[in-house]
Structure formats: structure tokens, C-alpha cells
Design an enzyme around this catalytic site. Sequence first.
Site: not given
Ligand code: UD1
Length: 350
Positions: A201
Site C-alpha cells: 500500500h
Molecule cells: C496511511 C499512512 C501509512 C499507513 C497507512 C495504513 C500517512 C502518511 N500514511 O497511508 O503510514 O501505513 O495509512 O493504511 O499517514 N482511503 C479510503 N478509505 C479509507 C482510507 C483511505 O478509501 O478509509 C483511500 C483514499 O482514496 C485515500 C487513500 O486511500 O486517498 C490513501 O489514504 P491515506 O490515509 O491518505 O494514506 P494511506 O496510503 O492509507
Amino acid sequence: MAGARPNFMKIKPVLDALERRGAETVLVHTGQHYDAGMSDVFFEELGIRKPDHSLGVGSGTHAIQTGRVMTAFEPLLDELRPDIVVVVGDVNSTLACTLVAAKANPPVPVAHVEAGLRSGDWTMPEEVNRVVTDRLSRWLLAPSADAVDNLHAEGSSPDHIHLVGNVMVDTLLQNLDRAKRRPTLDELGLTPGAYGLVTLHRPATVDDPSILGPLLDALAYLSTEVSLLFPVHPRTRAVLSQRPIPATLRLVDPLGYLDFLALQASARVVLTDSGGIQEETTVLGIPCLTLRDNTERPITIEEGTNRLVGRDPQAIIDAAHEWLAAPPAPRRPALWDGKAAERIADALLS
Ligand code: UD1
């Protein structure tokens, strides 16, 4: 404070240990992760109470996400005026709440659970979050001796550093029997010890097609030799939906804590770019191949079952062959014993 998936299993034992000692706690969920499968299921399965405050910040760029948490947390902190703000891990919510607490007037001291981890890779957003959070924290609650060394090397005050062990392990040991009793493997048609588990991820792994493509080729090749199950993070799903995936590489939706723990505990090998999974496989004694060029958790290599294999497809295939033929002996770092949160509560309340 908790905000994203890997925070929830870290905050639970700390909340419990503080409450057992009679401390008043207030749980704030920033809403960085908000899907039922990325957030609610962890609260339900781990028995975490409903957050006292939900900031509902959602997704966005780093600046937007960090800024939204700060904007929402600042007035709440002013209203609550706690004695300590406890933050966990290295996500954007961790950094944002730390900045707000450190700049409050007067400042509120921050306790950082999982202090001192360093990958040395400044292109990794989590590395920025880790270093800044530690620099601003009054209690540096380190999971392992290497993390303590990193903090000393950066000039942190020795009075602020506490080697407490790993809270992820507290939650894992607390829930392992319950996880193993679940019908997870049967429902997925998997045989214990006969499958591999994959997670990817990180932006550095999944966002660039020239990196992800060869990785998927390596996984596709391996999946013809050992069946591979790949629970797909929302970030990764968006990228994978744009490319063909071989049928042997089995994709499923993100799993809850207990199902994923059951799958790790009976896997023959785990291939991942996650941080926490390197730790969980170490405690479970399951061979883990980390598909990254660096790790902030070298302790899982030196004193665990993890191996850093990078992102070259042939190197991944070769390493997987070696570990399928001769798995590493299980080992566990000191203080990864299920009592880290007790030590944290002792440090905070003394
Ligand atoms: C975040 C953390 C990472 C952790 C990961 C675990 C940061 C910089 N990164 O990364 O350290 O390992 O979480 O999952 O804080 N999304 C959904 N539903 C959700 C959450 C996210 O659809 O409930 C999608 C969204 O499109 C979003 C993308 O996932 O833009 C990324 O989510 P984000 O929280 O920005 O970062 P992660 O890649 O999850």
C-alpha cells in the site's frame, strides 16, 4: 489520538492501561481512515469504545490532510486542556496533533508511542512524521533498543526516552487465540501453512507503474508455486483496477484485525511493504519478505523473521524460494512481551 488503520491496535492497550490506573482518558479519532473496513471493524473487534470526539477529516493531499487535522484539533485541545496528548505511530494524524499540542499556549506535552523508529529514507512521508513528532515529544516511548539508540544519536534528552516495548504485540497476544478460533481460513478455502499472504500500500510501491508492474509479475510467478492471497488497501485498489491481474493472485477486500491475524498466523510466508506486519510476523515466527529498500524496523531482521528484499522481481523470487525451502527460526526482541502499555502507563503517570 488515533486516525488511521495502524493506530487503532496501538492505542487500545494504552487506553486500557491508563484507565486501569484510574487516569481519565479522552479518545479522539481524526477520521484519516473512515471506511467501515479500514476503521469501524477495528473498533468493534478490539473493543475500543466509541471515540469521544471524531474530527472527520477524511482523505486529501498531505498538506490538506495534515492541515485539516490541525484545524479541527486546535479548538478541541483548547477546550479539553489535557495534561498529556498521547499520539501513536507515524501517520499524518500523529504529526498534526503533535504540532497542535506543541504550539498550544501553553504547550501540552506530547507522549509518542513508537518513538525512535527511523528508515533513513526522507522520501517516505512517515519518516518526516516520525522525526518531527519525536523532536516535539516530551515522552519518547521506544519499542526496541535500536529506536533508543536512534533517539540518543539525534540528541534527545535521555530523561525523555523510555524503552517500553511494542504495543502492537500487546494487542496481538491479547487477541491471538480469539483470531485462531475464527473460520477465516475455511471460509477462504486455505490450508494452514500452504499459502502466502501479500499486502502492498505504500506510495513508493504502488503509485509508480514502473515499480508496481514488475512487483506484480514476481507475485504472479510465485502464485503459480504457492497460492497467494492479497487483501487490497483502498490506495492500491485504485491502481490495480487499471491493470490486468493474473487469476492465480487472489485479491480480496481489506480484512478486519482478527481475520488478518488468523491469516498471518497460519501463512507459509508473508510478502509486504507494511511496517506493522514486519513486527507481527516476527512475533508469530512467520517468514516475512519486505518488498522495500529500507526498513524503520531493522530489529525484525536482526532479532526476528523478517528479510529486506527490495523491489527487484528476480531478487524477490529468489528470496521467496530460499525461505520456502528453509524458513528462518522464530525469535522475538526483548520487551515484545505483551506488557508495553503497562510500562507506558507507569512512565506517564509517575
Ligand atoms: C496511511 C499512512 C501509512 C499507513 C497507512 C495504513 C500517512 C502518511 N500514511 O497511508 O503510514 O501505513 O495509512 O493504511 O499517514 N482511503 C479510503 N478509505 C479509507 C482510507 C483511505 O478509501 O478509509 C483511500 C483514499 O482514496 C485515500 C487513500 O486511500 O486517498 C490513501 O489514504 P491515506 O490515509 O491518505 O494514506 P494511506 O496510503 O492509507
